[in-house]
Write an enzyme that holds these catalytic residues in place. Structure first.
Site, PDB file in Angstrom:
ATOM      1  N   SER A 125       0.843  -1.209   0.000  1.00  0.00           N
ATOM      2  CA  SER A 125       0.000   0.000   0.000  1.00  0.00           C
ATOM      3  C   SER A 125       0.871   1.248   0.000  1.00  0.00           C
ATOM      4  CB  SER A 125      -0.853  -0.020   1.269  1.00  0.00           C
ATOM      5  OG  SER A 125      -1.475   1.218   1.473  1.00  0.00           O
ATOM      6  N   TYR A 150      -2.272  -1.147  11.070  1.00  0.00           N
ATOM      7  CA  TYR A 150      -2.507  -1.647   9.706  1.00  0.00           C
ATOM      8  C   TYR A 150      -1.329  -1.286   8.799  1.00  0.00           C
ATOM      9  CZ  TYR A 150      -3.913  -1.762   4.865  1.00  0.00           C
ATOM     10  OH  TYR A 150      -3.902  -1.988   3.503  1.00  0.00           O
ATOM     11  N   LYS A 154       1.857  -3.657   6.663  1.00  0.00           N
ATOM     12  CA  LYS A 154       2.330  -3.642   5.264  1.00  0.00           C
ATOM     13  C   LYS A 154       3.846  -3.455   5.218  1.00  0.00           C
ATOM     14  CE  LYS A 154      -1.594  -4.444   3.459  1.00  0.00           C
ATOM     15  NZ  LYS A 154      -1.871  -5.765   2.892  1.00  0.00           N
ATOM     16  N   PHE A 179      -2.211   2.657  -4.731  1.00  0.00           N
ATOM     17  CA  PHE A 179      -2.661   3.967  -4.270  1.00  0.00           C
ATOM     18  C   PHE A 179      -4.152   3.820  -3.921  1.00  0.00           C
ATOM     19  CE2 PHE A 179       0.950   6.845  -4.244  1.00  0.00           C
ATOM     20  CZ  PHE A 179       1.905   5.883  -4.491  1.00  0.00           C
ATOM     21  N   GLY A 297      -4.683  12.398  11.269  1.00  0.00           N
ATOM     22  CA  GLY A 297      -3.851  11.358  10.647  1.00  0.00           C
ATOM     23  C   GLY A 297      -3.877  11.374   9.130  1.00  0.00           C
ATOM     24  N   ASP A 298      -4.716  12.216   8.508  1.00  0.00           N
ATOM     25  CA  ASP A 298      -4.776  12.212   7.044  1.00  0.00           C
ATOM     26  C   ASP A 298      -3.483  12.723   6.423  1.00  0.00           C
ATOM     27  OD1 ASP A 298      -6.968  11.096   5.848  1.00  0.00           O
ATOM     28  OD2 ASP A 298      -8.240  12.881   6.039  1.00  0.00           O
TER      29      ASP A 298
HETATM   30  P1  NAD Z   1     -11.231  -6.757   1.122  1.00  0.00           P
HETATM   31  O1  NAD Z   1     -11.477  -6.744   2.571  1.00  0.00           O
HETATM   32  O2  NAD Z   1     -12.359  -6.426   0.213  1.00  0.00           O
HETATM   33  O3  NAD Z   1     -10.624  -8.151   0.669  1.00  0.00           O
HETATM   34  C1  NAD Z   1      -9.814  -8.924   1.514  1.00  0.00           C
HETATM   35  C2  NAD Z   1     -10.418 -10.315   1.550  1.00  0.00           C
HETATM   36  O4  NAD Z   1      -9.587 -11.145   2.362  1.00  0.00           O
HETATM   37  C3  NAD Z   1     -11.810 -10.353   2.157  1.00  0.00           C
HETATM   38  O5  NAD Z   1     -12.674 -11.037   1.268  1.00  0.00           O
HETATM   39  C4  NAD Z   1     -11.641 -11.119   3.473  1.00  0.00           C
HETATM   40  O6  NAD Z   1     -12.787 -11.896   3.775  1.00  0.00           O
HETATM   41  C5  NAD Z   1     -10.423 -11.971   3.186  1.00  0.00           C
HETATM   42  N1  NAD Z   1      -9.597 -12.349   4.318  1.00  0.00           N
HETATM   43  C6  NAD Z   1      -9.115 -11.568   5.326  1.00  0.00           C
HETATM   44  N2  NAD Z   1      -8.357 -12.310   6.140  1.00  0.00           N
HETATM   45  C7  NAD Z   1      -8.329 -13.566   5.650  1.00  0.00           C
HETATM   46  C8  NAD Z   1      -7.693 -14.777   6.038  1.00  0.00           C
HETATM   47  N3  NAD Z   1      -6.917 -14.850   7.113  1.00  0.00           N
HETATM   48  N4  NAD Z   1      -7.896 -15.881   5.280  1.00  0.00           N
HETATM   49  C9  NAD Z   1      -8.678 -15.837   4.175  1.00  0.00           C
HETATM   50  N5  NAD Z   1      -9.302 -14.725   3.763  1.00  0.00           N
HETATM   51  C10 NAD Z   1      -9.116 -13.601   4.483  1.00  0.00           C
HETATM   52  O7  NAD Z   1      -9.993  -5.768   0.841  1.00  0.00           O
HETATM   53  P2  NAD Z   1      -9.427  -5.219  -0.527  1.00  0.00           P
HETATM   54  O8  NAD Z   1      -9.731  -3.767  -0.610  1.00  0.00           O
HETATM   55  O9  NAD Z   1      -9.787  -6.122  -1.640  1.00  0.00           O
HETATM   56  O10 NAD Z   1      -7.874  -5.327  -0.209  1.00  0.00           O
HETATM   57  C11 NAD Z   1      -7.099  -6.427  -0.632  1.00  0.00           C
HETATM   58  C12 NAD Z   1      -5.665  -6.237  -0.181  1.00  0.00           C
HETATM   59  O11 NAD Z   1      -5.174  -4.998  -0.702  1.00  0.00           O
HETATM   60  C13 NAD Z   1      -5.480  -6.159   1.329  1.00  0.00           C
HETATM   61  O12 NAD Z   1      -4.267  -6.806   1.647  1.00  0.00           O
HETATM   62  C14 NAD Z   1      -5.379  -4.671   1.598  1.00  0.00           C
HETATM   63  O13 NAD Z   1      -4.648  -4.400   2.748  1.00  0.00           O
HETATM   64  C15 NAD Z   1      -4.645  -4.210   0.352  1.00  0.00           C
HETATM   65  N6  NAD Z   1      -4.856  -2.802   0.027  1.00  0.00           N
HETATM   66  C16 NAD Z   1      -6.127  -2.325  -0.126  1.00  0.00           C
HETATM   67  C17 NAD Z   1      -6.322  -0.980  -0.430  1.00  0.00           C
HETATM   68  C18 NAD Z   1      -7.700  -0.404  -0.548  1.00  0.00           C
HETATM   69  O14 NAD Z   1      -7.845   0.828  -0.446  1.00  0.00           O
HETATM   70  N7  NAD Z   1      -8.739  -1.193  -0.787  1.00  0.00           N
HETATM   71  C19 NAD Z   1      -5.216  -0.140  -0.608  1.00  0.00           C
HETATM   72  C20 NAD Z   1      -3.930  -0.669  -0.468  1.00  0.00           C
HETATM   73  C21 NAD Z   1      -3.762  -2.013  -0.144  1.00  0.00           C
HETATM   74  C1  WQD Z   2      -9.377   9.793   0.818  1.00  0.00           C
HETATM   75  C2  WQD Z   2      -9.573  11.278   1.065  1.00  0.00           C
HETATM   76  C3  WQD Z   2     -10.106  11.877   3.331  1.00  0.00           C
HETATM   77  C4  WQD Z   2     -14.037  10.035   3.571  1.00  0.00           C
HETATM   78  C5  WQD Z   2      -6.943   4.825   3.057  1.00  0.00           C
HETATM   79  C6  WQD Z   2      -6.040   4.061   3.992  1.00  0.00           C
HETATM   80  C7  WQD Z   2      -4.750   3.700   3.308  1.00  0.00           C
HETATM   81  C8  WQD Z   2      -5.003   2.967   1.989  1.00  0.00           C
HETATM   82  C9  WQD Z   2      -5.963   3.733   1.124  1.00  0.00           C
HETATM   83  C10 WQD Z   2      -5.008   0.583   2.312  1.00  0.00           C
HETATM   84  C11 WQD Z   2      -8.937  11.756   2.365  1.00  0.00           C
HETATM   85  C12 WQD Z   2     -11.238  12.216   2.396  1.00  0.00           C
HETATM   86  C13 WQD Z   2     -12.811  10.466   3.105  1.00  0.00           C
HETATM   87  C14 WQD Z   2     -15.033  11.005   3.848  1.00  0.00           C
HETATM   88  C15 WQD Z   2     -13.518  12.734   3.138  1.00  0.00           C
HETATM   89  N1  WQD Z   2      -5.604   1.683   2.189  1.00  0.00           N
HETATM   90  N2  WQD Z   2     -12.553  11.783   2.887  1.00  0.00           N
HETATM   91  N3  WQD Z   2     -14.739  12.320   3.604  1.00  0.00           N
HETATM   92  O1  WQD Z   2      -7.095   8.206   3.539  1.00  0.00           O
HETATM   93  O2  WQD Z   2      -6.128   7.912   1.246  1.00  0.00           O
HETATM   94  O3  WQD Z   2      -6.297   6.014   2.702  1.00  0.00           O
HETATM   95  O4  WQD Z   2      -7.153   4.041   1.882  1.00  0.00           O
HETATM   96  O5  WQD Z   2      -3.844   0.337   2.318  1.00  0.00           O
HETATM   97  O6  WQD Z   2      -4.019   2.911   4.177  1.00  0.00           O
HETATM   98  O7  WQD Z   2      -5.771   4.885   5.116  1.00  0.00           O
HETATM   99  O8  WQD Z   2      -8.389   6.998   1.721  1.00  0.00           O
HETATM  100  O9  WQD Z   2     -10.722   7.000   0.993  1.00  0.00           O
HETATM  101  O10 WQD Z   2     -10.217   7.144   3.475  1.00  0.00           O
HETATM  102  O11 WQD Z   2      -9.742   9.097   2.015  1.00  0.00           O
HETATM  103  O12 WQD Z   2     -13.310  13.926   2.945  1.00  0.00           O
HETATM  104  O13 WQD Z   2     -16.135  10.701   4.287  1.00  0.00           O
HETATM  105  O14 WQD Z   2     -10.977  11.530   1.215  1.00  0.00           O
HETATM  106  O15 WQD Z   2      -9.940  12.891   4.305  1.00  0.00           O
HETATM  107  O16 WQD Z   2      -8.407  13.028   2.142  1.00  0.00           O
HETATM  108  P1  WQD Z   2      -6.951   7.377   2.361  1.00  0.00           P
HETATM  109  P2  WQD Z   2      -9.850   7.482   2.084  1.00  0.00           P
END
Ligand code: NAD
Ligand code: WQD
Length: 335
Positions: A125, A150, A154, A179, A297-298
């Site tokens: 991430s 969290y 990563k 991203f 924290g943003d």
């Molecule tokens: P998500 O929660 O939709 O998908 C994760 C899936 O993993 C879920 O279906 C959950 O049920 C499953 N899961 C969790 N723990 C498990 C375990 N121990 N065994 C089996 N299944 C398990 O999340 P996502 O948005 O699809 O994210 C996928 C990956 O990408 C995660 O590792 C997340 O940290 C990473 N990521 C997500 C974002 C984002 O903004 N969505 C950004 C950066 C990184």
């Molecule tokens: C985006 C922008 C908020 C909600 C998160 C995780 C990060 C990564 C990506 C996994 C920010 C603003 C949001 C609302 C708002 N995930 N906002 N009103 O903060 O970039 O990151 O997702 O790895 O670890 O922290 O994403 O979608 O929460 O926010 O104004 O109701 O939208 O302040 O500027 P963020 P986000």
């Protein structure tokens, strides 16, 4: 046909990646404990790809489950999505996050080594960069101390991968630093399924447009950005899915004991207010929103330098912010 295990494959990014894997001629096998997803996603997935996708409901921390999958299928690679991902929740329950996110990676690596499975793509991430000192961020931009358990999972997982590959386990690994993934499959059959009140911007926008939430609050409009709201690099989930396919294809051509990280973003930053305006414009909807205080924290602004993934993996995004916000709304309407 190469079989690829997708841990967390019923989740948001995993399910879209399963579609792209099938489109590229791979055979995905899904493992998910459904802790943050619904088994109906599997039916929807099968409707999209027009074939059965093997599904195992189980915990990726459970070596016995992995062993069973390994016996049933000759796997050539793994994409490891399974993790908990709620930043706020991770501060309340840090041990759950460390156990699930770090534990599952360790068990998975042991399984891969035991079975001689060579290729791994890991979900990292942009959170590892914190608020970077220079923009856009390249993969060489120093990582910052994590703001949350969290985020720390990563960083630690990336470090584990570096150490593991150094030990010459005969494995090839890519960490993709995502991203901000948004959007949904253009069919509207799969998308993001936040449980409870969404923390992320776009699900909150679509739920407000749908009348599930009364009002969206913009967290701050007094930052040092073009319109005062925060800047992010919003990437369509199908483009992100495609990056995994490109990563796997690339890995299979490398010598083993390979490790690299790649940013996956569009290379463009958009403000929160631009997202709202674009959403309103492409979907012809007036959104009820107000300006509120900053969210603690943003990160103020972050977007990716994508030269490395462009040049090395030959990956480029195909979808625009407009496409993403249209597809997000289409998905919300279908829910
Ligand atoms: P998500 O929660 O939709 O998908 C994760 C899936 O993993 C879920 O279906 C959950 O049920 C499953 N899961 C969790 N723990 C498990 C375990 N121990 N065994 C089996 N299944 C398990 O999340 P996502 O948005 O699809 O994210 C996928 C990956 O990408 C995660 O590792 C997340 O940290 C990473 N990521 C997500 C974002 C984002 O903004 N969505 C950004 C950066 C990184
Ligand atoms: C985006 C922008 C908020 C909600 C998160 C995780 C990060 C990564 C990506 C996994 C920010 C603003 C949001 C609302 C708002 N995930 N906002 N009103 O903060 O970039 O990151 O997702 O790895 O670890 O922290 O994403 O979608 O929460 O926010 O104004 O109701 O939208 O302040 O500027 P963020 P986000």
């Amino acid at each position: 046909m190469k079989k690829i295990l997708i841990t967390g494959g019923a989740g948001y990014i995993g399910s879209h990646t399963a579609v792209e894997l099938v489109n590229a001629g791979f055979e995905p096998i899904v493992l998910d404990d459904l802790s943050n997803s619904d088994s109906k996603v599997l039916n929807r997935l099968e409707e999209i790809v027009g074939k059965k996708i093997p599904f195992y409901q189980g915990d990726c921390n459970d070596l016995a489950v992995l062993d069973q999958i390994g016996k049933d299928h000759q796997l050539s690679g793994v994409i490891h999505f399974a993790a908990f991902k709620a930043v706020g929740e991770s501060t309340q329950f840090p041990l759950d996050y460390y156990r699930n996110n770090i534990g599952s990676l360790v068990v998975l690596l042991e399984f891969m080594q035991k079975r001689g499975i060579k290729d791994l793509v890991f979900s990292s991430s942009c959170t590892v960069y914190g608020q970077p000192d220079q923009l856009p961020v390249t993969e060489d931009t120093p990582r910052k101390d994590a703001e949350s358990p969290y985020g720390n999972t990563k960083k630690v997982c990336e470090d584990i991968l570096v150490d593991f590959v150094k030990s010459k386990p005969d494995i090839r690994v890519i960490s993709l630093r995502y991203f901000n993934p948004i959007g949904a499959h253009p069919s509207g059959k799969i998308g993001e399924l936040p449980i409870g009140t969404p923390n992320n911007l776009v699900p909150f926008v679509t739920q407000t447009a749908a009348g599930i939430r009364e009002k969206l609050t913009v967290f701050g409009n007094d930052y040092d950005t073009s319109d005062g709201s925060c800047v992010r690099d919003f990437i369509h989930v199908m483009d992100l899915a495609d990056a995994h396919v490109k990563a796997l294809s690339f890995l299979s051509k490398q010598n083993t004991d390979y490790y690299e990280v790649f940013n996956v973003g569009t290379g463009n930053g958009n403000t929160v207010l631009e997202v709202i305006e674009t959403f309103q414009k492409v979907n012809g909807i007036k959104l009820n929103y107000q300006i509120g205080p900053r969210r603690p924290g943003d990160v103020v602004k972050i977007w990716a330098d994508t030269q490395k993934i462009n040049q090395v993996l030959g990956w480029y995004p195909k979808f625009s912010l407009e496409d993403s916000l249209r597809d997000s709304w289409n998905w919300q309407k279908n829910l």
